[in-house]
Design a protein around this motif. Structure first.
Motif, PDB file in Angstrom:
ATOM      1  N   SER A  48      10.566  23.499  44.235  1.00 18.70           N
ATOM      2  CA  SER A  48      10.798  22.654  43.065  1.00 18.70           C
ATOM      3  C   SER A  48      10.460  21.189  43.333  1.00 18.70           C
ATOM      4  O   SER A  48      10.219  20.428  42.396  1.00 18.70           O
ATOM      5  N   SER A  49      10.417  20.783  44.620  1.00 15.66           N
ATOM      6  CA  SER A  49      10.084  19.393  44.928  1.00 15.66           C
ATOM      7  C   SER A  49       8.624  19.064  44.658  1.00 15.66           C
ATOM      8  O   SER A  49       8.230  17.896  44.694  1.00 15.66           O
ATOM      9  N   PHE A  50       7.816  20.085  44.371  1.00 15.21           N
ATOM     10  CA  PHE A  50       6.408  19.863  44.019  1.00 15.21           C
ATOM     11  C   PHE A  50       6.141  20.146  42.541  1.00 15.21           C
ATOM     12  O   PHE A  50       5.001  20.035  42.094  1.00 15.21           O
ATOM     13  N   ILE A  51       7.174  20.517  41.804  1.00 18.13           N
ATOM     14  CA  ILE A  51       7.056  20.721  40.353  1.00 18.13           C
ATOM     15  C   ILE A  51       7.453  19.413  39.678  1.00 18.13           C
ATOM     16  O   ILE A  51       8.574  18.932  39.874  1.00 18.13           O
ATOM     17  N   PRO A  52       6.552  18.792  38.906  1.00 16.17           N
ATOM     18  CA  PRO A  52       6.791  17.420  38.409  1.00 16.17           C
ATOM     19  C   PRO A  52       8.080  17.220  37.636  1.00 16.17           C
ATOM     20  O   PRO A  52       8.685  16.153  37.718  1.00 16.17           O
ATOM     21  N   PHE A  53       8.535  18.218  36.884  1.00  9.60           N
ATOM     22  CA  PHE A  53       9.750  18.047  36.097  1.00  9.60           C
ATOM     23  C   PHE A  53      11.013  18.075  36.960  1.00  9.60           C
ATOM     24  O   PHE A  53      12.072  17.639  36.531  1.00  9.60           O
ATOM     25  N   PHE A  54      10.889  18.596  38.180  1.00  6.75           N
ATOM     26  CA  PHE A  54      12.026  18.684  39.086  1.00  6.75           C
ATOM     27  C   PHE A  54      11.925  17.731  40.284  1.00  6.75           C
ATOM     28  O   PHE A  54      12.927  17.348  40.867  1.00  6.75           O
ATOM     29  N   SER A  55      10.700  17.349  40.649  1.00  7.71           N
ATOM     30  CA  SER A  55      10.469  16.583  41.882  1.00  7.71           C
ATOM     31  C   SER A  55      11.155  15.223  41.940  1.00  7.71           C
ATOM     32  O   SER A  55      11.525  14.793  43.036  1.00  7.71           O
ATOM     33  N   PRO A  56      11.343  14.488  40.814  1.00  3.65           N
ATOM     34  CA  PRO A  56      12.051  13.206  40.941  1.00  3.65           C
ATOM     35  C   PRO A  56      13.428  13.359  41.570  1.00  3.65           C
ATOM     36  O   PRO A  56      13.890  12.458  42.268  1.00  3.65           O
ATOM     37  N   MET A  57      14.071  14.489  41.340  1.00  5.95           N
ATOM     38  CA  MET A  57      15.392  14.719  41.925  1.00  5.95           C
ATOM     39  C   MET A  57      15.302  15.457  43.256  1.00  5.95           C
ATOM     40  O   MET A  57      15.900  15.042  44.250  1.00  5.95           O
ATOM     41  N   THR A  58      14.567  16.560  43.273  1.00  5.95           N
ATOM     42  CA  THR A  58      14.584  17.424  44.451  1.00  5.95           C
ATOM     43  C   THR A  58      13.813  16.853  45.633  1.00  5.95           C
ATOM     44  O   THR A  58      14.222  17.021  46.785  1.00  5.95           O
ATOM     45  N   MET A  59      12.678  16.175  45.385  1.00  4.55           N
ATOM     46  CA  MET A  59      11.951  15.587  46.519  1.00  4.55           C
ATOM     47  C   MET A  59      12.725  14.409  47.104  1.00  4.55           C
ATOM     48  O   MET A  59      12.778  14.239  48.319  1.00  4.55           O
ATOM     49  N   PHE A  60      13.353  13.603  46.247  1.00  8.11           N
ATOM     50  CA  PHE A  60      14.175  12.521  46.772  1.00  8.11           C
ATOM     51  C   PHE A  60      15.360  13.079  47.557  1.00  8.11           C
ATOM     52  O   PHE A  60      15.759  12.524  48.585  1.00  8.11           O
ATOM     53  N   LEU A  61      15.903  14.199  47.090  1.00  8.31           N
ATOM     54  CA  LEU A  61      16.978  14.868  47.817  1.00  8.31           C
ATOM     55  C   LEU A  61      16.507  15.259  49.212  1.00  8.31           C
ATOM     56  O   LEU A  61      17.199  15.007  50.210  1.00  8.31           O
ATOM     57  N   ARG A  62      15.313  15.838  49.305  1.00 11.81           N
ATOM     58  CA  ARG A  62      14.778  16.276  50.605  1.00 11.81           C
ATOM     59  C   ARG A  62      14.472  15.081  51.500  1.00 11.81           C
ATOM     60  O   ARG A  62      14.731  15.119  52.701  1.00 11.81           O
ATOM     61  N   VAL A  63      13.930  14.018  50.914  1.00 12.88           N
ATOM     62  CA  VAL A  63      13.614  12.821  51.700  1.00 12.88           C
ATOM     63  C   VAL A  63      14.871  12.238  52.327  1.00 12.88           C
ATOM     64  O   VAL A  63      14.865  11.794  53.480  1.00 12.88           O
ATOM     65  N   GLY A  64      15.951  12.250  51.567  1.00  8.43           N
ATOM     66  CA  GLY A  64      17.193  11.678  52.068  1.00  8.43           C
ATOM     67  C   GLY A  64      17.936  12.578  53.035  1.00  8.43           C
ATOM     68  O   GLY A  64      18.608  12.084  53.947  1.00  8.43           O
ATOM     69  N   MET A  65      17.823  13.899  52.861  1.00  2.00           N
ATOM     70  CA  MET A  65      18.675  14.818  53.611  1.00  2.00           C
ATOM     71  C   MET A  65      17.995  15.474  54.807  1.00  2.00           C
ATOM     72  O   MET A  65      18.662  15.845  55.774  1.00  2.00           O
TER      73      MET A  65
END
Length: 421
Positions: free
Chosen positions: A349-366
């Motif tokens: 989901s971190s590469f799906i544009p509608f979800f990535s603003p939340m999920t990719m930032f989550l991965r970057v932080g965690m």
């Protein structure tokens, strides 16, 4: 360009001066001030009653128990005071009803459990009850070991907690893994950013769609499109309402910061260290801003596009339902990812544009994420915003000319046909 700024200024000022905006902002600011001073407010209402509420009478044949419990309460909870009861057991109900004590603790000897405590009170005091139970359990262990002839020092060593630690190792060679303190601090920041993005999309996205529908309802749109291009109007409104949201959030943060600084005597090591933010890397804050802004523009563009298809404000909520469902789904995945950031669902989901603003930032932080993954996610997100902006501009151009009942996504085709005329 002048027409763009005209629409921008008009939209920004009309929203900032609106009574609903002022009242909502004032309520949130009051809420922040109340929460920051909640202990002081509670103590004002408690008055002198707190002293009598914390007095507990102890009825026991072992006088030493009272002093032992008081010694341990001084370490764990100074608000509770135990006193040796000067009344008989049959007078307990009378004493409790007269509210002379918050409760009466009766400790009787027992052949099976050494001591058998009973706590009498008129109201549920689960914190006090749990504390007394824990202390009495410790005393019971000491009494049992003494009766068995076991040295108390040995028992203390047995119950001493082990120094368990966790050392994280990065999957990539040469990259230092984040410490447990950094993860805890970052988790808090991620949690806040997720809520801010969710709040911004729901609130300000709906504000964009509602503003466009209002202009169509009042026929103001017909005047605007004759003096300014629909595309210029759309982006002016998106940026203007984004500025409104940024101003409102900045005001919240400024007041919150001022309230906290007012309690600077309670801050140890400075503002960021007090809230556990000193261990967070600077890059995490930068990614927070980047993904927040990209997420806002993605969903705001969709809101403007859908808002242009309706002619009545009553239909806005129904038309905005796809946007709301998408942001709710993204939020739920992100909440799931807080505990399992390495799961396959979060990664995909971190590469799906509608979800990535939340999920990719989550991965970057965690977790440790490769730079190519971050760049790819941001690239897909920027490309999606660009494509959506082009499509939205065409639909907006035709949608603002559509009147009548429009609550179906089938109106996309009609709006596209009108945009060509």
């Amino acid at each position: 360009m002048n027409k763009f700024w005209t629409v921008f200024n008009h939209t920004f000022l009309s929203k900032v001066k609106a009574k609903s905006f002022i009242i909502t902002t004032a309520i949130f600011l009051l809420f922040i001030i109340v929460i920051a001073n909640l202990p002081t407010i509670i103590s004002m209402f408690d008055g002198d009653e707190s002293e009598s509420k914390d007095r507990i009478a102890v009825l026991t044949q072992e006088d030493q128990l009272v002093s032992t419990l008081n010694e341990r309460l001084e370490v764990t909870d100074e608000t509770i005071t135990l006193e040796q009861a000067d009344f008989a057991e049959e007078d307990i109900e009378t004493v409790i009803r007269e509210e002379e004590y918050a409760g009466v603790l009766v400790i009787q000897p027992s052949e099976t459990t050494i001591i058998e405590p009973i706590y009498y009170t008129t109201e549920n005091q689960w914190e006090t009850e749990m504390l007394l139970e824990q202390l009495l359990q410790q005393i019971k262990v000491e009494l049992a070991t003494n009766q068995a002839g076991i040295d108390q020092a040995i028992v203390t060593d047995i119950y001493q907690p082990i120094p368990f630690q966790t050392e994280l190792i990065s999957k990539e060679t040469g990259v230092e893994a984040k410490s447990e303190e950094q993860l805890s601090s970052t988790r808090g920041l991620v949690y806040v950013i997720l809520f801010l993005l969710y709040f911004a999309v729901i609130t300000y996205g709906n504000m964009i769609a509602m503003d466009i529908a209002n202009e169509k309802t009042s026929r103001v749109m017909e005047i605007l499109i004759s003096s300014s291009s629909p595309t210029s109007q759309m982006f002016a409104k998106i940026l203007a309402i984004g500025a409104v949201g940024l101003s409102q959030m900045s005001l919240f943060l400024a007041v919150g910061y001022a309230v906290i600084l007012n309690k600077k005597d309670e801050l140890e090591g400075g503002f960021f260290e007090y809230f556990g933010l000193s261990d967070i890397e600077l890059s995490t804050f930068i990614y927070a801003i980047v993904f927040f802004l990209l997420g806002y523009f993605l969903y705001a563009t969709m809101a403007a596009m859908l808002g242009s298809l309706v002619s009545r404000t009553e239909d806005v909520q129904q038309m905005m339902m796809p946007v709301i469902l998408l942001i709710v789904a993204a939020f739920m995945i992100a909440m799931f990812g807080l505990s399992t950031p390495n799961s396959q669902l979060v990664t995909i989901s971190s590469f799906i544009p509608f979800f990535s603003p939340m999920t990719m930032f989550l991965r970057v932080g965690m977790v440790d994420v490769g730079m190519w993954e971050i760049a790819l996610s941001i690239g897909i997100l920027v490309l999606s915003i660009a494509i959506l902006a082009i499509l939205a501009a065409r639909i907006y151009r035709g949608g603002v000319l559509m009147y009548g009942t429009s609550t179906s996504l089938k109106d996309f085709k009609k709006a596209l046909l009108l945009s060509k005329k």
